[in-house]
Design an enzyme around this catalytic site. Structure first.
Site, short mmCIF file in Angstrom:
data_model
loop_
_atom_site.label_atom_id
_atom_site.label_comp_id
_atom_site.label_asym_id
_atom_site.label_seq_id
_atom_site.Cartn_x
_atom_site.Cartn_y
_atom_site.Cartn_z
CD1 TRP A 203 -2.78 1.61 0.62
CD2 TRP A 203 -1.41 2.38 2.20
NE1 TRP A 203 -3.21 2.87 0.95
CE2 TRP A 203 -2.38 3.37 1.93
CE3 TRP A 203 -0.44 2.64 3.16
CZ2 TRP A 203 -2.41 4.61 2.59
CZ3 TRP A 203 -0.47 3.87 3.81
CH2 TRP A 203 -1.45 4.83 3.53
CG ASP A 372 -15.15 6.98 2.56
OD1 ASP A 372 -16.35 6.88 2.81
OD2 ASP A 372 -14.28 6.22 3.01
NE ARG A 448 -9.98 3.04 5.35
CZ ARG A 448 -10.55 3.86 4.49
NH1 ARG A 448 -11.45 3.43 3.64
NH2 ARG A 448 -10.23 5.12 4.46
CG ASP A 483 -11.58 2.76 -2.44
OD1 ASP A 483 -10.66 1.95 -2.66
OD2 ASP A 483 -11.41 3.80 -1.76
CG ASP A 553 -4.62 5.45 -1.14
OD1 ASP A 553 -5.29 5.83 -2.12
OD2 ASP A 553 -5.09 4.76 -0.23
C1 DGJ Z 1 -8.78 4.56 -0.42
C2 DGJ Z 1 -8.58 5.31 -1.71
O1 DGJ Z 1 -7.43 4.89 -2.36
C3 DGJ Z 1 -8.55 6.80 -1.39
O2 DGJ Z 1 -8.29 7.54 -2.56
C4 DGJ Z 1 -9.86 7.18 -0.79
O3 DGJ Z 1 -10.89 7.02 -1.73
C5 DGJ Z 1 -10.13 6.36 0.46
N1 DGJ Z 1 -10.00 4.95 0.18
C6 DGJ Z 1 -11.51 6.64 1.00
O4 DGJ Z 1 -11.82 5.84 2.05
#
Ligand code: DGJ
Length: 747
Positions: A203, A372, A448, A483, A553
Site C-alpha cells: 500500500w 468517501d 479498516r 474502491d 494512495d
Molecule cells: C482509499 C482510496 O485509495 C482513497 O483515494 C480514498 O478514496 C479512500 N480509500 C476513501 O476511504
C-alpha cells in the site's frame, strides 16, 4: 481483422463454441495456419510468429515464439524430448502448451484435477481444432476420460499479442474437482541468460520494478488475497542476453486478465527451458465441475518485442487502448478531475463540497468527484459501509443540489463507492451478518473496521447491483470511483455444500465482472475507476470494465515518479489517474512547488486533490495555466507512445519521459531533477519516436531549455543532437511540447 473482444467479452464468445471431433479447417486466414505435414500451428501477426505442434505422442508442444519468420520457413514435426534419466520422464522434459498433472509431470501443470474414484492422473491429447478469423481453438481430451479442455488463442493483428485461455469441460458422468487451472503456459527454449522483470509493492508503494536473472527453479508471482493485490502485479517480462535496454533486445511479456487470487510461475527446468504458467491461484482452490458443466479460465495475454522493454510496454499500451479498455478503440480523453478525499476526508457536506467545486471549476477542472463520507452513518472508517443512503445531516436535500451546482459550473459529477464491503456497524450487517466471507464459529478478522461481502452469493450480488442501479438511476452521476479497501480473510462460504465453498475464488470475481458489465450496459455514459486503497486492483481483467485506475494512495509527486514509471511497464498512462495534492505531502513530509506537482501528475490522467480552500492566488494562477496546457497535450500523453528516457529507478538523480502522438505531429517532454550535484548540468536528453524529416518547434510548458537552444529543428536534430534542459536545484521540473511545423498548436 475483426476487432478483438475485450477480455471480459470473451465469455459469451467461447461458451458458444461446440466440441468438434475433427479438424474443421486445416487452413485459416492469412495469420493462422495449420501445416498438415508437420502438424504445426503457426500464428503470424504484428511482426511476431508463435508456433506449436502436435508431437509424436499427440501432445501440444511449443515450437517458436519471437520475431516473425519468413512465410516460407517450415518447422519440423515436434518430438518429445528423450528422458534425461529415469528421474525425468518425457512428460517433464518436453515443453507442453497445456499440461495436465499426470504421466510423471514434475514441473508446474496447467491443470490439476481429482476424479471422484480417486484418480488424479490427467494426460491431455490433441483431438481437433478450428480456425476462424483471428481465433484458433484446439480441443484436448484426457487419454481415458471425457474431460475436455478447449484451448483458445486470439491474436491481435496490430501488436501480435496473443490472448490464451482454456475452457475445461466435464463430459463424464461424475463431478470432477479442479484443484488448479491455468490459462496458459508460455515457453522459451533452453538458455541460461534470461532475466525476469516483475512488479512488487505494498500500500502506498506500488509498482516497484524488479529485475533478476532466471536461475534453475521457480519464481512465484501471485496473490492469495482474493483480489489482484498491491504486492505483485499479474505482469511479467523476460529478456535475453545482457545487451537489452529500453530500445533494443528481445523481450517476451505477458499479463493475466484476472482480478481475483492469481498465480504466475516462472520456471527454469532441469533442461534450462523456461515455462511461464499463469491462471487461477491453485492455493486453497477447489472448483467442483458437475457433469456437463465447464469452467473458463481468465485470459493470459502474451507478446514479444525486439525493441527492448520500452517496445514491449508500447505494444501493451497500444493493445490496452485498442482492445482492452471499455471504450476501445474510440477513446474519450480522460477529463481533468477534482477529488475531495485529501481535502475533506470523511467530512463532506453540501456547502463544503460546493465551495470546493467552485474553486475547482475556476482552474479548468472538468469533473468533480466527491469521495468517501457521503452515505449512511459515515463519520470515519468505523461505520456506514453497506448503507448506501445519502446521509441526511450532511446532505439534507439529497445529492441533487450539489450535483446541480457542479453542473452549473460546467463540470460533471462523480461519486465514491465501496460496494463489496460492510462495516459491522451498519444496518446491512445487523440485518445480514451471514452475507460476509466467514467460517462458521471462527473470528471475522476486520481490516479498516470492515468485512468483505461474499459477492459470490446471489442475494449479495443482487443487493450490490440494486443499490448501484438505484444510485445511478436517481442521480446524474457521470463517474463512479469504485474502491476496495482490504483483502480477504476467512474466505468461507458456509451457505453452500462443503465441496462447493472454494468456488468463491471464481464466482466472486465473475459476479463482480457481471455487475460492472450490467451497469455499463445500462449506463453507457457512466465511467468507472478501479481503486483498491490505491493500486491494489490493477489488471487487464478489471481494465476491460473500467476506464481508469488509481495507481497509489501515495500522492507525493516525487514518489509518484517511481510508482508511475513502474506502472507504465505494464499499463498505459491513458488509464493512470494522478492527482496534484497539498505540500508538504502526507506521505514523506516533502515540500515541492505546485509546478513540480503538476508536471509529475501531467504524465498521466490529470487530477487535483489538494485542499483548494488553502491555496494562494498564485497557486490558482499556476494551476489554471498548467491545466490549460495539459488539455493541449493530453491526447498525446494519454494515447500516444511513451518513451521512458531516464528512469527514476536505482537512485537516479533525474527522471525524463517523452510521449509522441500517433501521427508523430507532437512530442511532449517531462524532465525532473531530483537533486543537483557538484554543479553538473542536466544531462542531454535524446528524444525518440519523432519523424526525423519534419521540423518541430519547441514550446515550454514550464521551465526553459539551456541558453542557445534552437526554438525549432528537425526530428532528427532532437533525436540525434538532443535537448539540453536548464534545470538546477532540488525537486525541479520542466516540460516542453514539440509541435510539427504547420500543425495546430492548440492540438
Ligand atoms: C482509499 C482510496 O485509495 C482513497 O483515494 C480514498 O478514496 C479512500 N480509500 C476513501 O476511504
Amino acid at each position: 481483422m475483426k476487432r478483438l473482444q475485450s477480455s471480459l467479452m470473451w465469455t459469451p464468445l467461447i461458451a458458444s463454441l461446440a466440441i468438434s471431433p475433427v479438424a474443421m479447417s486445416a487452413q485459416g486466414p492469412s495469420d493462422i495456419h495449420y501445416d498438415d505435414a508437420s502438424k504445426v500451428f503457426r500464428i503470424d501477426a504484428g511482426g511476431v510468429t508463435y508456433a506449436f505442434g502436435i508431437n509424436n505422442v499427440n501432445e501440444l508442444q511449443p515450437v517458436y515464439w519471437g520475431r516473425q519468420l519468413s512465410s516460407g520457413d517450415a518447422f519440423p514435426a515436434t518430438m518429445t524430448e528423450p528422458p534425461a534419466a529415469s528421474f525425468d520422464s518425457p512428460a517433464t522434459t518436453t515443453l507442453n502448451e497445456y499440461a495436465g498433472w499426470g504421466g510423471g509431470l514434475y514441473v508446474e501443470p496447467a491443470l490439476k484435477v481429482t476424479f471422484p474414484d480417486g484418480n488424479r492422473d490427467l494426460v491431455l491429447h490433441y483431438v481437433s481444432h478450428t480456425i476462424k478469423g483471428n481465433e484458433l481453438t484446439i480441443m484436448l481430451e484426457d487419454i481415458d476420460r471425457e474431460l475436455f479442455v478447449e484451448l483458445h488463442y486470439i491474436v491481435d493483428d496490430a501488436t501480435g499479442i496473443v490472448g490464451r485461455s482454456a475452457v475445461i469441460m466435464n463430459k463424464t458422468q461424475t463431478p470432477v474437482m479442479i484443484e488448479g487451472a491455468a490459462a496458459a503456459t508460455w515457453s522459451l527454449p533452453r538458455g541460461t541468460d534470461y532475466s525476469l522483470r516483475y512488479l512488487t509493492g505494498r500500500w502506498a508503494a506500488e509498482d516497484n520494478l524488479q529485475k533478476q536473472p532466471i536461475h534453475p527453479g521457480e519464481t512465484v508471482l501471485e496473490s492469495k488475497r482474493g483480489s489482484t493485490g498491491h504486492q505483485n502485479n499479474p505482469w511479467f517480462a523476460i529478456e535475453r542476453g545482457d545487451d537489452s535496454d529500453e530500445d533494443t533486445g528481445n523481450v517476451w511479456f505477458g499479463a493475466l486478465a484476472w482480478s481475483g487470487s492469481w498465480r504466475i510461475t516462472v520456471e527454469q527446468d532441469q533442461l534450462q527451458q523456461i515455462r511461464v504458467t499463469g491462471g487461477f491461484n491453485p492455493f486453497d482452490f477447489g472448483y467442483k465441475l458437475l457433469p456437463g458443466k465447464q469452467l473458463e479460465t481468465p485470459v493470459f495475454y502474451g507478446g514479444y518485442s525486439h525493441h527492448g522493454i520500452g517496445g514491449a510496454s508500447r505494444l501493451l499500451h497500444r493493445f490496452e487502448l485498442t482492445k482492452i479498455v471499455p471504450e476501445a478503440p474510440s477513446l474519450r480523453p480522460r477529463p481533468v478531475i477534482y477529488n475531495s478525499w485529501e481535502a475533506t476526508g470523511f467530512n463532506v457536506d453540501e456547502p463544503g463540497q460546493e465551495a470546493l467545486a467552485e474553486k475547482a471549476a475556476s482552474i479548468g477542472v472538468e469533473r468533480f468527484i466527491m469521495d468517501d463520507g457521503w452515505f449512511g452513518q459515515r463519520k470515519d472508517d468505523h461505520a456506514g459501509l453497506g448503507d448506501w443512503y445519502v446521509n441526511q445531516q450532511k446532505f439534507p436535500h439529497g445529492l441533487k443540489p450539489l450535483i446541480d451546482k457542479v453542473h452549473s459550473l460546467g463540470m460533471d459529477f462523480g461519486l465514491w463507492v465501496e460496494p463489496e464491503m460492510v462495516n459491522p456497524d451498519s444496518n446491512l450487517y445487523r440485518k445480514h451478518p451471514d452475507w460476509v466471507l466467514n467460517f462458521t464459529g471462527r473470528p471475522r478478522t476486520e481490516q479498516r473496521n470492515q468485512l468483505v461481502l461474499n459477492l459470490a452469493r446471489q442475494d449479495v450480488r443482487d443487493y450490490v447491483y440494486g443499490f448501484l442501479d438505484n444510485l445511478l438511476s436517481h442521480n446524474q452521476i457521470a463517474f463512479l470511483k469504485w474502491d476496495y479497501n482490504r483483502n480477504w480473510s476467512e474466505p468461507g462460504w458456509p451457505a453452500v455444500a462443503l465441496d462447493e465453498q472454494k468456488a468463491v475464488y471464481v464466482d466472486y470475481v465473475r459476479n463482480l465482472y457481471g455487475i460492472l458489465r450490467e451497469l455499463r450496459a445500462k449506463y453507457p455514459n457512466v465511467e468507472i475507476e478501479s481503486c483498491s486503497g490505491g493500486g491494489g486492483r490493477v489488471d487487464l481483467g478489471i481494465l476491460g470494465l473500467t476506464d481508469e485506475v488509481w495507481p497509489s494512495d501515495n500522492t507525493d509527486p516525487f514518489d509518484r515518479l517511481r510508482i508511475q514509471d513502474g506502472f507504465t511497464y505494464a499499463y498505459t498512462p491513458g488509464v493512470m489517474m494522478a492527482w496534484v495534492t497539498d505540500s508538504p505531502s502526507w506521505a514523506n513530509n516533502r515540500t515541492t512547488s505546485v509546478t513540480y506537482r503538476f508536471l509529475s501528475s501531467m504524465q498521466g490522467s490529470l487530477g487535483v486533490g489538494a485542499n483548494l480552500n488553502h491555496w494562494a492566488p498564485e497557486e490558482f494562477a499556476t494551476a489554471k495555466e498548467l491545466i490549460a496546457a495539459y488539455k493541449g497535450i493530453r491526447e498525446t500523453v494519454q494515447h500516444g507512445s511513451l518513451y521512458r528516457l531516464v528512469s527514476p529507478e536505482n537512485g537516479s538523480e533525474e527522471s525524463v519521459t517523452e510521449s509522441v502522438s500517433l501521427d508523430k505531429k507532437q512530442g511532449v517532454l517531462f524532465a525532473f531533477l531530483h537533486s543537483s550535484h557538484m554543479g553538473y548540468p542536466f544531462p542531454r536528453v535524446y528524444l525518440r519516436g519523432l519523424d526525423p524529416k519534419i521540423d518541430y518547434r519547441v514550446t515550454a510548458i514550464s521551465g526553459a531549455l539551456a541558453k542557445g537552444s534552437p526554438s525549432g529543428a528537425s526530428g532528427s536534430y532532437w533525436m540525434s543532437h538532443g535537448v539540453d534542459v536548464d534545470l538546477r536545484g532540488d525537486f525541479q521540473a520542466a516540460a516542453f511540447r514539440f509541435d510539427a511545423a504547420g500543425s495546430n498548436p492548440g492540438h
